[in-house]
Design an enzyme around this catalytic site. Structure first.
Site, PDB file in Angstrom:
ATOM      1  N   ASP A   1      35.617  46.262  49.181  1.00 43.70           N
ATOM      2  CA  ASP A   1      35.892  44.862  49.490  1.00 43.70           C
ATOM      3  C   ASP A   1      37.131  44.473  48.687  1.00 43.70           C
ATOM      4  OD1 ASP A   1      35.344  42.068  50.261  1.00 43.70           O
ATOM      5  OD2 ASP A   1      34.806  41.836  48.151  1.00 43.70           O
TER       6      ASP A   1
ATOM      7  N   ASP B   1      38.359  40.639  48.081  1.00 40.98           N
ATOM      8  CA  ASP B   1      38.297  39.372  47.347  1.00 40.98           C
ATOM      9  C   ASP B   1      37.222  39.385  46.273  1.00 40.98           C
ATOM     10  OD1 ASP B   1      40.406  38.179  48.665  1.00 40.98           O
ATOM     11  OD2 ASP B   1      39.143  37.439  50.283  1.00 40.98           O
TER      12      ASP B   1
ATOM     13  N   ASP C   1      31.594  42.621  45.746  1.00 40.61           N
ATOM     14  CA  ASP C   1      30.934  41.600  44.941  1.00 40.61           C
ATOM     15  C   ASP C   1      29.923  40.786  45.727  1.00 40.61           C
ATOM     16  OD1 ASP C   1      33.200  40.309  46.350  1.00 40.61           O
ATOM     17  OD2 ASP C   1      32.473  38.520  45.304  1.00 40.61           O
TER      18      ASP C   1
END
Length: 227
Positions: free
Chosen positions: A8, A10, A179
């Site tokens: 991922d 961001d 996250d």
């Protein structure tokens, strides 16, 4: 050692929160919000609901195009001009902040010949600009963005082109790293890939989604991938 690492972007490698806070604060001030802290809280609530709906399959643009209108409305202001969203996205396009250790992590994995794959739910133009501006683009072998794929994580269909492009990719040689419990980790779970939940804030997992690993430093991810 893993052959593939799907990242991922961001708040896993790119510091999205810092750029988001700067951009939203600027717009709140510009359009007359005096309590900026409260305005940020309201925006985060509206934005979170929008992205949860998108991750559940709702059409993206109508939700994002109204998030500032809804924020201002809850702050007692009437701002319906769609240019606000455009202004915000232009700001994000130039958010080149990275999390500490991101470059070192990717460089070490690249040197070890791990195939590095970026998988993000972000907006295509924004993510491409930020990857290039941050210098992270040079590390990735492949990039998959929900706007191109047509589906957002955690939808299993987001991962279909990744599997198609990499026929040998499977649960024994791959880690999905992110996250987001409800996007990255659940997405990995739905396609039977082991996952790493990057949780530097030590948030409590109150969901039924269970990552394979949980880490609070990017350096620990290198150990997991190269083990």
């Amino acid at each position: 050692m893993k052959k593939y690492a799907i990242f991922d972007l961001d708040n896993t490698l790119l510091d999205f929160t810092r750029g988001e806070t700067e951009g939203v604060t600027h717009l709140l001030h510009k359009y007359g919000v005096t309590d900026l802290q409260r305005g940020l809280q309201v925006y985060h609530q509206v934005n979170q609901r929008a992205w949860q709906a998108i991750e559940q399959g709702a059409e993206r643009d109508p939700l994002l195009n109204r998030r500032f209108e809804q924020t201002f409305q809850r702050m007692g202001l009437t701002v319906t001009d769609p240019i606000v969203e455009q202004q915000y996205r232009r700001h994000l396009d130039h958010n080149y902040y990275t999390l500490a250790g991101a470059h070192a992590l990717l460089a070490h994995l690249k040197k070890a010949q791990v195939t590095l794959i970026a998988g993000t739910n972000g907006i295509k133009a924004t993510q491409l600009s930020r990857l290039a501006g941050s210098g992270l683009d040079v590390y990735f072998d492949q990039l998959y963005i929900s706007e191109d794929v047509g589906f957002a994580k955690p939808d299993a269909r987001f991962f279909q082109p990744i599997f198609k492009q990499n026929p040998s990719l499977d649960s024994t040689n791959t880690l999905m790293i992110g996250d987001g419990l409800r996007s990255d980790i659940l997405g990995a779970q739905q396609v039977e890939l082991p996952s790493v939940w990057f949780n530097p804030a030590h948030l409590t997992n109150e969901t039924a989604v269970k990552p394979t690993y949980e880490v609070d430093h990017l350096a620990t991810i290198e150990t997991l991938v190269l083990a």
